[in-house]
Write a protein that holds these residues in place. Structure first.
Motif, mmCIF file in Angstrom:
data_model
loop_
_atom_site.group_PDB
_atom_site.id
_atom_site.type_symbol
_atom_site.label_atom_id
_atom_site.label_comp_id
_atom_site.label_asym_id
_atom_site.label_seq_id
_atom_site.Cartn_x
_atom_site.Cartn_y
_atom_site.Cartn_z
ATOM 1 N N ASN A 1 -27.197 18.776 -3.337
ATOM 2 C CA ASN A 1 -26.945 18.110 -4.481
ATOM 3 C C ASN A 1 -28.185 18.540 -5.309
ATOM 4 N N LEU A 2 -28.957 19.447 -4.833
ATOM 5 C CA LEU A 2 -30.032 19.978 -5.548
ATOM 6 C C LEU A 2 -29.461 21.258 -6.322
ATOM 7 N N HIS A 3 -29.213 21.342 -7.622
ATOM 8 C CA HIS A 3 -28.580 22.590 -8.116
ATOM 9 C C HIS A 3 -29.663 23.580 -8.792
ATOM 10 N N ILE A 4 -29.761 24.851 -8.590
ATOM 11 C CA ILE A 4 -30.784 25.675 -8.966
ATOM 12 C C ILE A 4 -30.049 26.447 -10.132
ATOM 13 N N PHE A 5 -30.580 26.523 -11.189
ATOM 14 C CA PHE A 5 -30.133 27.348 -12.390
ATOM 15 C C PHE A 5 -31.086 28.380 -12.904
ATOM 16 N N ASP A 6 -30.660 29.484 -12.929
ATOM 17 C CA ASP A 6 -31.594 30.655 -13.330
ATOM 18 C C ASP A 6 -31.002 31.029 -14.774
ATOM 19 N N ARG B 1 -35.685 11.814 -22.061
ATOM 20 C CA ARG B 1 -35.905 10.507 -21.858
ATOM 21 C C ARG B 1 -34.396 9.964 -22.474
ATOM 22 N N ASP B 2 -33.867 10.308 -23.227
ATOM 23 C CA ASP B 2 -32.724 9.782 -23.905
ATOM 24 C C ASP B 2 -31.671 10.037 -23.018
ATOM 25 N N ARG B 3 -31.596 10.995 -21.985
ATOM 26 C CA ARG B 3 -30.519 11.393 -21.005
ATOM 27 C C ARG B 3 -30.959 10.499 -19.902
ATOM 28 N N GLY B 4 -31.925 9.596 -19.575
ATOM 29 C CA GLY B 4 -32.093 8.838 -18.686
ATOM 30 C C GLY B 4 -32.768 9.714 -17.461
ATOM 31 N N LEU B 5 -33.319 10.825 -17.403
ATOM 32 C CA LEU B 5 -33.583 11.877 -16.564
ATOM 33 C C LEU B 5 -34.973 11.689 -16.328
ATOM 34 N N THR B 6 -35.377 11.545 -14.858
ATOM 35 C CA THR B 6 -36.755 11.646 -14.431
ATOM 36 C C THR B 6 -37.008 13.063 -14.357
ATOM 37 N N SER B 7 -37.936 13.666 -14.909
ATOM 38 C CA SER B 7 -38.200 15.223 -15.173
ATOM 39 C C SER B 7 -39.537 15.731 -14.868
ATOM 40 N N ILE B 8 -39.541 16.731 -14.118
ATOM 41 C CA ILE B 8 -40.708 17.177 -13.502
ATOM 42 C C ILE B 8 -40.956 18.777 -14.471
ATOM 43 N N LEU B 9 -41.838 18.964 -14.988
ATOM 44 C CA LEU B 9 -42.253 20.090 -15.948
ATOM 45 C C LEU B 9 -43.431 20.943 -15.300
ATOM 46 N N ILE B 10 -43.251 22.108 -14.929
ATOM 47 C CA ILE B 10 -44.196 22.921 -14.265
ATOM 48 C C ILE B 10 -45.078 23.688 -15.402
ATOM 49 N N HIS C 1 -27.874 13.508 -8.021
ATOM 50 C CA HIS C 1 -27.858 15.122 -8.188
ATOM 51 C C HIS C 1 -29.171 15.468 -8.895
ATOM 52 N N GLY C 2 -29.640 16.695 -8.527
ATOM 53 C CA GLY C 2 -30.742 17.020 -9.344
ATOM 54 C C GLY C 2 -30.658 18.298 -9.713
ATOM 55 N N LEU C 3 -31.351 18.977 -10.976
ATOM 56 C CA LEU C 3 -31.065 20.217 -11.636
ATOM 57 C C LEU C 3 -32.491 20.932 -11.628
ATOM 58 N N TYR C 4 -32.553 22.003 -11.133
ATOM 59 C CA TYR C 4 -33.876 22.819 -11.018
ATOM 60 C C TYR C 4 -33.948 23.951 -11.999
ATOM 61 N N ARG D 1 -22.031 13.454 -12.931
ATOM 62 C CA ARG D 1 -22.198 12.049 -13.895
ATOM 63 C C ARG D 1 -23.582 11.417 -13.230
ATOM 64 N N ASP D 2 -23.969 11.610 -11.884
ATOM 65 C CA ASP D 2 -25.056 10.893 -11.353
ATOM 66 C C ASP D 2 -26.126 11.806 -11.263
ATOM 67 N N LEU D 3 -26.110 12.867 -12.188
ATOM 68 C CA LEU D 3 -27.609 13.693 -12.255
ATOM 69 C C LEU D 3 -28.633 12.895 -12.866
ATOM 70 N N THR D 4 -29.733 12.760 -12.136
ATOM 71 C CA THR D 4 -30.892 11.652 -12.511
ATOM 72 C C THR D 4 -32.164 12.444 -12.517
ATOM 73 N N LEU D 5 -32.187 13.846 -11.779
ATOM 74 C CA LEU D 5 -33.486 14.594 -11.790
ATOM 75 C C LEU D 5 -33.291 15.795 -12.457
ATOM 76 N N PHE D 6 -34.399 16.176 -13.106
ATOM 77 C CA PHE D 6 -34.345 17.421 -13.818
ATOM 78 C C PHE D 6 -35.722 18.139 -13.583
ATOM 79 N N ALA D 7 -36.104 19.453 -13.308
ATOM 80 C CA ALA D 7 -37.100 20.275 -13.285
ATOM 81 C C ALA D 7 -37.164 21.447 -14.038
ATOM 82 N N MET D 8 -38.174 21.906 -14.829
ATOM 83 C CA MET D 8 -38.240 22.965 -15.635
ATOM 84 C C MET D 8 -39.348 23.958 -15.155
ATOM 85 N N ASP D 9 -39.193 25.173 -14.413
ATOM 86 C CA ASP D 9 -39.993 26.196 -13.979
ATOM 87 C C ASP D 9 -40.028 27.400 -14.980
ATOM 88 N N SER D 10 -40.888 27.456 -15.863
ATOM 89 C CA SER D 10 -42.033 26.581 -16.167
ATOM 90 C C SER D 10 -42.051 26.437 -17.662
#
Length: 228
Positions: A75-80, A145-154, A48-51, A111-120
């Motif tokens: 599985n891509l969850h968008i939170f505003d 990093r401690d949460r094991g997430l691959t993170s993309i920050l805009i 899963h991923g969280l944007y 539990r299998d959330l591995t991706l995170f993005a922050m805009d912005s």
């Protein structure tokens, strides 16, 4: 993580737990690229991923994805943050702590959330106290990093946008921009830094096609490979 043709530039996915910056000016497809990368990656996995969006609503992002031809994966969850910001409008916001709380809520749920993005990052900085900003961004990236997430920050560039030392702290930088070439104005994608993954250093042509985004060949000259 990929979009069509990105393997022309990046030979393998960044190591799990990396923190990446996607930078560029206005209108360079930063949000679209990140959403496309995340959706494409999730197509082939049960992860899963969280944007997390501070600038646009979930509906706005979904409409933009549809207009460009990017397929949204369930599985891509968008939170505003709109409801949170209304609820806390008369209070001082600690957006760094709030974002960690949001992340932990989604991690508990998926539990299998591995991706995170922050805009912005720009919006995160604007809504956060100016004191100790560098310390806050360091602690925030450490928490990702401690949460094991691959993170993309805009990060939108220009002016004094870069305040927290994010370029030095990140593991990779993907730069988007617009450039004039001999045959017109083109959008480009360039990997400025990518620890742990071999990559091309040249500016590559980024286009919008009916099926979404695609990375074409170098705008100028032959490609040069680097790692780091």
């Amino acid at each position: 993580m990929s979009v069509e043709g990105l393997d022309r530039v990046l030979e393998a996915d960044p190591p799990a737990g990396s923190v990446l910056l996607v930078t560029g000016g206005e209108g360079t497809l930063k949000s679209s690229l990140v959403l496309a990368m995340m959706s494409r990656y999730l197509e082939g996995s049960a992860e899963h991923g969280l944007y997390a969006s501070l600038e646009q609503t979930r509906d706005s992002h979904l409409k933009n994805m549809e207009s460009i031809g990017i397929r949204w994966h369930e599985n891509l969850h968008i939170f505003d943050y709109r409801d949170m910001r209304v609820e806390w409008k008369d209070h001082s916001l600690d957006m760094f702590s709030m974002t960690k709380d949001v992340l932990d809520t989604y991690i508990d749920r998926y539990r299998d959330l591995t991706l995170f993005a922050m805009d912005s990052l720009n919006a995160l900085y604007a809504l956060s106290p100016k004191a100790n900003l560098r310390r806050n961004i360091y602690d925030f990236l450490t928490a990702l990093r401690d949460r094991g997430l691959t993170s993309i920050l805009i990060l939108e560039t220009g002016g004094d946008a870069e305040k927290g030392g994010e370029r030095f702290l990140s593991d990779g930088i993907i730069e988007l921009g617009v450039i004039e070439s001999y045959d017109g104005v083109k959008r480009y994608l360039q990997i400025r830094k990518m620890r742990g993954a071999r990559h091309q250093m040249e500016k590559h042509h980024l286009v919008v096609k009916p099926g979404g985004l695609e990375v074409l060949g170098p705008i100028y000259g032959p490609s040069i490979t680097s790692c780091g």
